[in-house]
Design a protein around this motif. Structure first.
Motif, PDB file in Angstrom:
ATOM      1  N   TRP A  51     165.104  28.358  41.242  1.00  0.00           N
ATOM      2  CA  TRP A  51     164.683  29.530  40.473  1.00  0.00           C
ATOM      3  C   TRP A  51     163.363  29.324  39.733  1.00  0.00           C
ATOM      4  O   TRP A  51     162.922  30.205  39.006  1.00  0.00           O
ATOM      5  CB  TRP A  51     165.777  29.913  39.479  1.00  0.00           C
ATOM      6  N   SER A  95     162.741  37.361  46.477  1.00  0.00           N
ATOM      7  CA  SER A  95     163.552  36.337  45.819  1.00  0.00           C
ATOM      8  C   SER A  95     162.854  34.980  45.904  1.00  0.00           C
ATOM      9  O   SER A  95     162.704  34.411  46.988  1.00  0.00           O
ATOM     10  CB  SER A  95     164.935  36.244  46.457  1.00  0.00           C
ATOM     11  N   ALA A  97     164.106  32.215  44.620  1.00  0.00           N
ATOM     12  CA  ALA A  97     165.145  31.229  44.919  1.00  0.00           C
ATOM     13  C   ALA A  97     165.383  31.119  46.418  1.00  0.00           C
ATOM     14  O   ALA A  97     165.508  30.001  46.964  1.00  0.00           O
ATOM     15  CB  ALA A  97     166.444  31.596  44.201  1.00  0.00           C
ATOM     16  N   THR A 389     158.133  25.449  34.886  1.00  0.00           N
ATOM     17  CA  THR A 389     159.071  26.563  34.739  1.00  0.00           C
ATOM     18  C   THR A 389     158.745  27.374  33.495  1.00  0.00           C
ATOM     19  O   THR A 389     158.754  28.619  33.528  1.00  0.00           O
ATOM     20  CB  THR A 389     160.513  26.037  34.668  1.00  0.00           C
TER      21      THR A 389
END
Length: 491
Positions: A51, A95, A97, A389
């Motif tokens: 993610w 997406s 992920a 992140t």
């Protein structure tokens, strides 16, 4: 092709004295390589985390084929290979992920196939060890699941060099590896294959030379055609690429690369103190083990193939150590992939007695050294992933705030970090200077009267001249100027 005791550097079809014969043993070797590749995939999914949002360069590559935002400006040094690689997912899904999982699995498959090319050139245990060494580096784990080209240049380098050393049995592998590298980064492909081209010409192995040229031409064809269509010709594109990279010329960047080992994904400008010796220790050990690998190869009858491998590793590292004025750890991934093979050969020699048993003291010392090395690698990886992140989550928050201010597609962003934030916002981006220059102040003012436009003001500077009269807002710790079309629509 010459055979026997006086075989040339590329005449390695004969049975390697260290290669274990038998179908069962070959299957065992394939299983070892598959285990290493599988562990690599699992480590990426666990340690890098699917993610984690897309980074700056990733947004450029993904936007070329994705539907989340208009295509970002594609500067001269970039090639479209990675965009083609992510297209099967990015063309229909936003997406991150899913894209990360896809790339992690693909990178594991690529590692397995690339190492398998080397069967018969080095023993399977050496290849499995080399794969484990390469795959356990923080930079390999970090970039394996990312939409970035450098890992795939490393895979192409392994395929190309390994196939060359098995010649003439595998000219298709030579061409495929060269094409993959050229598709991802054409200039890197030239540096990797330079020793192979010189060797093939010197020994007049025309089939190998043809395979190399065919692969390079096939992989770089789109980049060359695009140079004439969009960049003013091949020479101009190369010139622009050099300029964007700060101008290629003699520059000692070894210290820059060492500073980047602490987890600085882009060290530009590369200032500050050197990292703790524990972080850089493996860099000092690496050339020593490579030399030991060469000495082991001399005793084992693998001198030629090891020399070729080391030459290609040195060639691909050369421009990033001596010709540019900044550093990024990912630039050296192809060199690390090639160096891992003689290094693994050296480590195997250190821990294995002449009769095939283990050397207890050497095995213990090597195991302790590798354990410390892995601890350092994963510590750097964790900090790098956490920091990356957080940065990408900040871009997402800025994009959400811009949406609340009325900046919605079709829209345009300019200013500080406008390129990646535009991707998250679903906008185009524009710059009037720098490596991503693709517009002018007059054009931006005209756009601001038609569509929502926002200017992200630099943290340590004022707004651009074209945005001084726009309405200021403060979002997520930064100042934003909103153009007239967005103001008319209201937040």
């Amino acid at each position: 092709m010459v055979h026997g005791a006086n075989a040339t550097l590329v005449s390695v079809r004969r049975r390697d004295t260290a290669t274990v014969p038998g179908t069962d043993r070959r299957r065992h070797g394939d299983v070892l390589l598959a285990v290493v590749a599988g562990a690599f995939v699992l480590a990426q999914l666990v340690l890098v985390r699917p993610w984690m949002g897309l980074g700056w360069d990733e947004t450029v590559y993904v936007s070329q084929v994705g539907a989340q935002a208009p295509p970002s400006y594609f500067s001269a040094p970039r090639a479209r290979g990675i965009s083609l690689l992510v297209a099967p997912i990015a063309s229909w899904s936003t997406s991150t992920a899913l894209l990360r999982v896809y790339l992690a699995v693909l990178s594991g498959i690529g590692l397995y196939l690339a190492l398998r090319v080397w069967r018969g050139v080095f023993p399977s245990r050496v290849l499995a060890g080399a794969g484990a060494l390469f795959a356990s580096l923080w930079v390999t784990l970090y970039y394996g699941p990312q939409a970035m080209p450098n890992y795939w240049v490393a895979i192409g380098a392994l395929v190309c060099v390994g196939s060359f050393l098995r010649a003439p049995a595998n000219p298709w592998g030579i061409a495929a590896g060269a094409a993959l590298m050229a598709l991802m980064r054409p200039t890197d492909a030239v540096w990797v294959t330079l020793p192979l081209l010189v060797l093939a010409m010197a020994l007049r192995h025309w089939r190998l030379l043809l395979a190399l040229f065919a692969g390079l031409a096939l992989g770089a064809a789109q980049w060359v055609v695009e140079a004439y269509l969009n960049y003013g010709g091949l020479a101009q594109r190369l010139h622009d690429g050099s300029r964007i990279q700060g101008g290629l010329g003699w520059n000692l960047a070894v210290d820059d690369q060492m500073r980047s080992l602490v987890g600085r994904t882009l060290c530009r400008p590369c200032t500050g103190s050197m990292p703790h010796p524990a972080i850089t220790a493996w860099w000092y050990v690496l050339p020593l083990l490579a030399v030991l690998g060469l000495l082991v190869a001399v005793r084992a009858g693998r001198t030629a193939r090891t020399l070729v491998t080391l030459a290609c590793a040195a060639s691909t590292a050369f421009p990033y150590l001596f010709l540019i004025g900044y550093a990024a750890p990912r630039f050296l991934l192809p060199a690390y992939a090639l160096l891992a093979i003689p290094v693994a050969d050296a480590l195997r020699h250190l821990v294995t007695a002449p009769g095939g048993g283990w050397r207890p003291l050497a095995t213990t010392l090597v195991a302790l050294g590798l354990a410390g090395h892995l601890a350092v690698q994963y510590s750097v990886l964790e900090r790098t992933v956490t920091r990356s992140t957080a940065d990408r989550q900040a871009w997402e928050r800025t994009a959400a705030d811009l949406h609340r201010l009325g900046i919605r597609p079709p829209c345009l962003l300019t200013g500080e970090e406008s390129l990646p934030i535009a991707f998250y916002t679903g906008c185009s981006s524009a710059a009037v200077s720098g490596p991503n220059k693709n517009s002018t102040p007059a054009r931006i003012r005209e756009d601001a009267r038609r569509i929502p436009v926002a200017h992200l003001v630099p943290a340590h500077g004022g707004p651009a001249g074209y945005a001084r009269d726009w309405t200021p807002y403060g979002i997520d710790g930064i100042q934003v100027r909103i153009g007239p079309a967005a103001e008319d629509g209201g937040p």
